[in-house]
Design an enzyme around this catalytic site. Structure first.
Site, PDB file in Angstrom:
ATOM      1  N   GLU A 127      10.085   4.035   6.205  1.00  0.00           N
ATOM      2  CA  GLU A 127      10.241   2.584   6.117  1.00  0.00           C
ATOM      3  C   GLU A 127      11.205   2.127   7.198  1.00  0.00           C
ATOM      4  OE1 GLU A 127      10.482  -1.132   5.905  1.00  0.00           O
ATOM      5  OE2 GLU A 127       9.013  -0.201   4.554  1.00  0.00           O
ATOM      6  N   ALA A 128      10.783   1.177   8.022  1.00  0.00           N
ATOM      7  CA  ALA A 128      11.616   0.727   9.136  1.00  0.00           C
ATOM      8  C   ALA A 128      12.853  -0.019   8.682  1.00  0.00           C
ATOM      9  CB  ALA A 128      10.792  -0.158  10.072  1.00  0.00           C
ATOM     10  N   ALA A 143       0.813  -1.215   0.000  1.00  0.00           N
ATOM     11  CA  ALA A 143       0.000   0.000   0.000  1.00  0.00           C
ATOM     12  C   ALA A 143       0.847   1.265   0.000  1.00  0.00           C
ATOM     13  CB  ALA A 143      -0.936   0.002   1.206  1.00  0.00           C
ATOM     14  N   HIS A 188      -1.154 -14.315   4.891  1.00  0.00           N
ATOM     15  CA  HIS A 188      -2.247 -13.492   4.361  1.00  0.00           C
ATOM     16  C   HIS A 188      -2.999 -12.813   5.495  1.00  0.00           C
ATOM     17  CE1 HIS A 188      -2.358 -16.459   0.696  1.00  0.00           C
ATOM     18  NE2 HIS A 188      -1.273 -15.696   0.715  1.00  0.00           N
TER      19      HIS A 188
END
Length: 543
Positions: A43-44, A24, A480
């Site tokens: 972003e880690a 996403a 998922h």
């Protein structure tokens, strides 16, 4: 908190702050920066520079590498034979699209119509289809369903193994139709998976969406930037505190003039919301978290596909087990370098079969996968030492529900993850029927010349109880995970976001990832997550 507050004086300010660069986040960064709006993407993990993140077969090296994937695991239960089930999630640019199995699977029309029926206008199949199509670059299929000019290449397999063809023939002989496009008019049937692979390379969202946008001066991407808390003024989100994972004593902050958008996935998103004071008030207080706004549904409604694989030893043919060894692997590497069909440019699963566990059902309720390879104890990652083939199965819409909950106020501690696999009796019954079907397909007449002997679950495993025991011992996550900040109306006490993905009860905060799914789609969740981000970008920009 004093350190973070002190840093606000020097904090950079943007129109939008996005946390997470996965399925996403990368799409949002692309779409929201196209009109000149300033966007900061946190972003880690590290940049996606490793070859293993770009070679499709490299997932074996990256999915269990803590540098590129959060090494989460579920809480043990009796129904998983006391095991912790690994649930890795991407931790690099592109997130899980940089480490996943590359399958492109949207789900059924009924999945999205159900989302709308649950009180989420704008999320029916007809509403979301244009967003699937606009991001997709697909050759083949019906123009009514498929996109042609989007950023995301969706390709067909170009490496055909005779065992795959035999499996498909056996499935057709058993009554499953051969389906040339399960992402088209109907899902049911058997055929080859469509993949996010182009010219032999993985097409992550970092490659396809974020990469082209990186040259825009209004887009700022910060890697090694782990969000620790959403910053609020009252109930308005104003920014995000973050740290370099190796410099936990140096907190920084970025501010958002318009919105903070959380796109961390179904595990890290509820963790960050809870750390920020959004969740069940008694629970947050028990963890020493100051409550900003009570939202009982944060972290609840966790769902995942629990898969089981039947394995057969193969005769009269080489399988992928042998092709990754010695001179064979060298030959495959050469073919890949020359842009020829190669096992190094494959998704882990090659063939799909979507089917019904009972004939009275209107739609498939199971997804199966097949590949001419086998893995030790049925777990993708370590190939068997003998020629093998595998048929896996999982239930499309499990009824078991679990949760994600922080263990403490420490942002660097993994949360408690409890999917409650197989808790619902219908999940147990459906999976047992699925295992029986997978074994039947592996024993089809078309596969006779290749079938040597079944190694999992084994010839002596026959009764429903024995098959369920096998599932408890060998079942794994399909990765998922979804539903932990689900979409729903304001009067739904467990809904976290509304139909425009705005977090209930607070301002300037949205969640855009698989956690907003109100129910499990009958598919791998990556494609639907990308669609959610594509649609969300329009919802956000229309403000």
């Amino acid at each position: 908190m004093k350190q973070v507050n002190a840093s606000l004086q020097d904090a950079e300010s943007f129109d939008y702050v996005i946390v997470g660069s996965g399925a996403a986040g990368s799409i949002l960064a692309n779409r929201l920066s196209v009109d000149g709006s300033t966007v900061c993407l946190l972003e880690a993990g590290p940049p996606d520079r490793s070859l293993f993140l770009h070679m499709p077969a490299g997932y074996i090296k990256s999915v269990f590498n803590p540098k590129y994937a959060w090494q989460f695991s579920s809480e043990p239960t009796e129904l998983t034979n006391g095991r912790r089930i690994p649930v890795p999630q991407g931790r690099t640019l592109g997130g899980s699209t940089s480490i996943n199995g590359l399958v492109y699977n949207r789900g059924q029309r009924a999945d999205f119509d159900h989302w709308a029926e649950l009180g989420n206008p704008g999320w029916s199949y007809e509403d979301v289809l244009p967003y699937f199509k606009s991001m997709e670059r697909r050759t083949g299929g019906d123009d009514r369903y498929r996109g042609r000019s989007g950023e995301l290449p969706v390709s067909d397999i170009d490496w055909i193994h005779p065992i795959c063809e035999a499996f498909i023939k056996g499935a057709v002989d058993s009554g499953l139709p051969r389906n040339p496009d399960y992402n088209g008019a109907e899902q049911a049937g058997v055929g080859y998976f469509q993949r996010t692979i182009d010219n032999g390379w993985r097409m992550s969202t970092a490659k396809t969406f974020l990469g082209p946008a990186r040259s825009r001066p209004n887009l700022h991407v910060k890697t090694y930037a782990q969000a620790t808390r959403i910053l609020f003024e009252g109930r308005k989100a104003i920014g995000v505190a973050y740290v370099h994972p190796g410099r936990q004593s140096e907190p920084k902050a970025v501010l958002a003039r318009r919105e903070v958008i959380i796109a961390c996935g179904a595990i890290n998103t509820p963790k960050l919301l809870q750390l920020s004071g959004l969740g069940s008030a008694p629970f947050l207080q028990s963890r020493g978290i100051e409550v900003v706004h009570e939202l009982r549904g944060v972290g609840e409604n966790l769902s995942d596909h629990y898969s089981v694989r039947a394995v057969v030893k193969v005769k009269n043919s080489q399988t992928m087990n042998e092709l990754v060894k010695g001179m064979n692997l060298g030959g495959q590497l050469l073919r890949w370098a020359l842009k020829k069909p190669s096992i190094l440019a494959l998704s882990p699963s090659l063939v799909h079969y979507f089917c019904k566990s009972s004939p009275e059902l209107a739609l498939p309720d199971m997804q199966g996968v097949f590949t001419p390879a086998s893995y030790k104890e049925g777990y993708v990652g370590m190939l068997d030492d003998f020629p093998g083939m595998t048929a896996g199965i999982w239930q499309h819409r499990p009824e078991s529900r679990g949760y994600v909950r922080i263990k403490s106020a420490d942002p660097f501690e993994d949360p408690m993850i409890q999917p409650n696999y197989l808790e619902h009796p219908n999940d147990q019954n459906t999976l047992v029927r699925g295992i029986r079907l997978a074994r039947k397909l592996l024993r089809s007449r078309a596969l006779d010349q290749y079938f040597d002997k079944e190694t999992l679950p084994g010839e002596l495993c026959e009764s429903d109880d024995e098959l369920l025991s096998f599932a408890k011992r060998y079942g794994v996550s399909s990765y998922h995970v979804n539903g932990t900040a689900r979409m729903g109306a304001a009067d739904d006490r467990f809904a976290v976001v509304d139909h425009e993905l705005r977090v209930h009860g607070v301002q300037s905060l949205r969640v855009v990832d698989s956690s907003v799914m109100p129910s499990m789609p009958s598919a791998n969740v990556c494609a639907a997550t990308m669609m959610i981000a594509n649609k969300a970008s329009d919802l956000i920009r229309k403000r």
